[in-house]
Write an enzyme that holds these catalytic residues in place. Structure first.
Site, PDB file in Angstrom:
ATOM      1  N   ASP A 122     154.685 -36.821 -65.328  1.00  0.00           N
ATOM      2  CA  ASP A 122     154.783 -36.348 -63.891  1.00  0.00           C
ATOM      3  C   ASP A 122     153.341 -36.125 -63.186  1.00  0.00           C
ATOM      4  O   ASP A 122     152.528 -36.846 -63.567  1.00  0.00           O
ATOM      5  CB  ASP A 122     155.369 -34.918 -63.995  1.00  0.00           C
ATOM      6  N   HIS A 163     154.216 -30.860 -58.199  1.00  0.00           N
ATOM      7  CA  HIS A 163     155.547 -31.502 -58.577  1.00  0.00           C
ATOM      8  C   HIS A 163     155.559 -31.290 -60.065  1.00  0.00           C
ATOM      9  O   HIS A 163     156.652 -30.746 -60.518  1.00  0.00           O
ATOM     10  CB  HIS A 163     155.660 -32.816 -58.037  1.00  0.00           C
ATOM     11  N   SER A 222     164.682 -34.549 -58.544  1.00  0.00           N
ATOM     12  CA  SER A 222     163.467 -34.140 -59.324  1.00  0.00           C
ATOM     13  C   SER A 222     163.681 -32.727 -59.982  1.00  0.00           C
ATOM     14  O   SER A 222     163.284 -32.347 -61.182  1.00  0.00           O
ATOM     15  CB  SER A 222     162.268 -34.240 -58.879  1.00  0.00           C
TER      16      SER A 222
END
Length: 757
Positions: A147, A219, A542
């Site tokens: 990620d 994220h 996600s």
């Protein structure tokens, strides 16, 4: 005692008893609620208290005395709100008042997630232990996250009370910008970053914050904390969604592989991360990323290649399906990947819109900004400026709005794509043009809450049409937009999110994708302070992916010897296709009845997953046979396997892979598939087949009873499909093996071949 004295005493006693009963009744009918009203407004504390009493009086028939009696506490320093004794009905009334963000009971807090894990029904550790599932082994399970990195100082990644790093760990903590060996701990046990592929494709001056594993976008921290975050006592986003929070497997270890930078992730770096992660000793890999639809074949897709090697070495790969929201748009399609769609929980973040005609509309928003009074509202198409047409300005494009026409008004803008950033940007464009508020009509009806920079809310096409109709039929239309608040139970849930990418599988429709769905709409989790906050609310597949990663980690902890496909099977066959009201799951935005192309096998059910009864297992050789069945020759096959695999065991069709779902995309008269199940439940058990046939197709199962005498025993069965009434398009049903204790369910997806009559 005289009779009159006795009568007087009796009367007093019964009066006392009546008062006591009334008080007891009052205690049972009311309870303390917290009324939260967002950030501190700067008002004088006496004015705040007076307004609190006035709000309470409104639900006490106007009585200030009763309002004061019910009032318990005022919050007036760091934030605004109060606590009061209220009935459920009174609490509901106050929750609808202007300025109220949320109303929630004064509950005793215990270790659980802010909402999504509770909503899924994840059992607490003590209950799992009582049921005989020891999940303490999760501290030996290592999850690799490919990620954007991690913010290791977040409380979600604290290593307090965690034991030493598992002895089999071979990874490292790679030093870099604002990140050194001490940035890792007993929770975040490894961190690497990759930029060669990125720098090879991007301009030399491309933005690259933190040349290290540190997360600059948020994220990666978000996804890691959803799956495996430690307990955080008061996680919230600017006051919204507050409460205690934890990931699905809070004692599991985290290893970080930062491959994604500001503009994306490149295959060179992804493959390097897979390579390192497998060697380092991770047990599960979580990837909340993927190719744009349509996905290339398995040999041209780094995630497919890397995950094949991972699965071959016993590492389960969980990946997101994508956010394109259209038919056949799902990515990460390989059968050795567990592919996750996104759905809602029963929590929404909404802003009320009040029109001049009295209509009250509920929009989606994360903005706590609100308007103090109603003001003029116009369509952005009527505020076009410069060389821009009315159509262009209706989408509130950069520089498209006339400042004179926009000043002091609420603008109704349209939106056509799925980008969160572009929605936020529209509110900035309206603000720069002098607008004081924005109603954004989302043509894709995605129900995603956005942190706008001015009072704003998102509505769907149908509601947007009603607002535009009001503008056209009213000489001086006005509106007022209130700040965001937390709402529970407003709509059926779970419901598949509109943005969630769907099947059929564009590469090989014989393999149903996505596999399952999990919470992915408006999820609160850790973030990166470099991007503005320690916590944030995001939407996307996600966010759904790490929910399944967390569940897979618990399964691996309880059943450490299970293969990746066994864990995947347990998650798929225990999923549900019913919502929390036991009605069929729907799909946004029309709330149509969802199907297997929306949710795969269904919505994940962590309360059943540790004891699935039967599993559909596969080994690496089965995936080789699958590749051969779809046309890969031995030469191309070796590019993936890098060994001496042959196609001697090739399946007749790709549908023959021992997958937990069954898809027959080209049915001609009749067709049969064989499956093998392994008993992982009670040694002696009998299962009976229950079938719901797809319309127009007769489905039979031979044998229709499976009798097991030991754990680990395998049994074959055949599923036969026969056309009874030819129809167009895909049809859906299910096969469920039931024994009174377990229910092992597989979706059936069938399409009659063109030309069959």
């Amino acid at each position: 005692m005289s009779s009159s004295g006795y009568a007087t005493s009796s009367a007093l006693f019964f009066l006392f008893l009546a008062v006591l009963v009334a008080k007891v009744s009052f205690c049972f009918s009311t309870k303390v609620y917290v009324v939260y009203m967002g950030s501190k407004s700067g008002e004088h504390p006496d004015d705040v208290l007076r307004e609190n009493h006035q709000m309470l009086a409104a639900v006490h028939s106007g009585s200030i005395e009763q309002a004061q009696a019910s009032h318990v506490y005022s919050y007036k320093h760091a934030f605004r709100g109060f606590a009061a004794k209220l009935s459920d009905e009174q609490a509901s009334q106050i929750s609808k008042m202007p300025g109220v963000v949320s109303v929630f009971p004064n509950s005793k807090r215990k270790l659980h997630t802010t909402h999504s894990w509770d909503f899924m029904g994840l059992l607490d550790d003590q209950t799992m232990e009582t049921l005989g599932y020891s999940i303490r082994n999760q501290e030996n399970i290592i999850i690799g996250f490919i990620d954007t990195g991690i913010w290791p100082e977040s409380p979600s990644f604290s290593d307090t009370d965690m034991p030493a790093v598992p002895p089999g760990w071979k990874g490292k903590c790679q030093s870099g910008e604002a990140f050194n060996a001490s940035s890792c701990n007993r929770k975040v046990i490894g961190a690497r970053y990759y930029r060669i592929g990125y720098e090879a494709e991007e301009e030399s001056d491309a933005k690259m914050w933190f040349r290290s594993a540190r997360d600059s976008t948020g994220h990666g921290s978000h996804t890691a904390s959803i799956a495996a975050g430690r307990y955080v006592a008061n996680m919230n986003y600017k006051g919204l969604g507050g409460g205690g929070a934890r990931g699905g497997a809070p004692m599991a270890r985290i290893a970080v592989y930062k491959t994604c930078w500001d503009s994306g992730c490149y295959d060179v770096d992804l493959l390097a991360a897979f390579d390192d992660a497998i060697r380092d000793g991770v047990h599960i890999l979580s990837l909340s990323l993927g190719a744009e639809s349509p996905q290339g074949d398995y040999f041209s897709d780094a995630i497919s290649v890397g995950s094949f090697h991972a699965a071959s070495r016993g590492v389960l790969v969980v990946a997101s399906a994508g956010n394109e929201g259209t038919a056949a748009s799902a990515t990460n399609l390989a059968p050795w990947i567990l592919t996750v769609a996104a759905s809602s929980t029963d929590r929404d973040f909404t802003s009320d819109i009040i029109l001049g005609n009295g209509a009250k509309i509920m929009g989606e928003s994360l903005s706590l900004f609100e308007m103090n009074a109603s003001t003029r509202i116009i369509s952005a198409s009527a505020a076009n400026g410069g060389y821009f047409t009315s159509y262009q300005s209706s989408y509130c494009l950069e520089s498209s709005l006339n400042k004179t026409k926009s000043k002091g008004k609420v603008l109704v803008c349209r939106h056509a794509d799925s980008s969160t950033e572009s929605k936020v940007q529209k509110s900035k464009i309206v603000k720069d043009a002098g607008g004081v508020g924005m109603i954004l009509i989302d043509d894709r009806d995605q129900d995603v809450a956005i942190p706008f920079v001015i009072p704003s809310a998102i509505v769907g096409k149908k509601t947007g049409g009603q607002i535009l109709s009001y503008l056209k039929t009213t000489r001086k239309p006005v509106s007022r937009i209130f700040g965001a608040k937390t709402v529970l139970g407003a709509r059926p849930a779970p419901s598949v999110a509109a943005f969630s990418s769907k099947g059929p599988n564009a590469l090989n429709p014989e393999i149903l994708k996505p596999d399952v769905t999990a919470p992915g709409l408006n999820i609160l989790a850790a973030w990166s302070p470099a991007a503005g906050n320690m916590f944030n609310i995001l939407s996307g597949t996600s966010m759904a992916c790490p929910h399944v990663t967390g569940i897979a980690t618990l399964v691996k902890a309880v059943h450490p010897s299970w293969s990746p496909s066994a864990i995947k099977s347990a998650i798929m066959t225990t999923a549900t296709i019913l919502d929390k009201h036991h009605r069929p799951i729907t799909a946004d935005p029309e709330q149509r009845r969802a199907n297997a192309f929306d949710y795969g096998s269904g919505f994940v059910n962590p309360s059943r997953v540790l004891d699935p009864g039967l599993i559909y297992d596969s080994e690496p050789g089965d995936y080789v046979a699958f590749l051969c069945s779809i046309g890969y020759d031995q030469r191309s096959l070796h590019q993936v396997t890098r060994d001496n695999s042959t196609c001697d065991r090739a399946f007749n069709t790709a549908s023959d892979l021992n997958y937990p779902s069954i898809s027959v995309p080209n049915l001609k008269d009749n067709f049969s598939v064989t499956r093998i199940v392994t008993n992982v439940g009670k040694a002696t058990s009998v299962y009976k087949a229950v079938v719901s046939s797809p319309p127009g197709v007769r489905v039979s199962v031979i044998p229709n009873r499976l009798i097991f005498t030991r754990i680990g025993q395998k049994m074959n069965f055949t599923v036969k499909f026969k056309i009874t009434a030819p129809s167009k398009g895909y049809k859906f049903g299910f096969l469920s093996w039931r024994n009174g204790r377990s229910q092992v369910t597989s979706p059936l997806v069938v399409q009659v071949a063109p030309g069959i009559k």
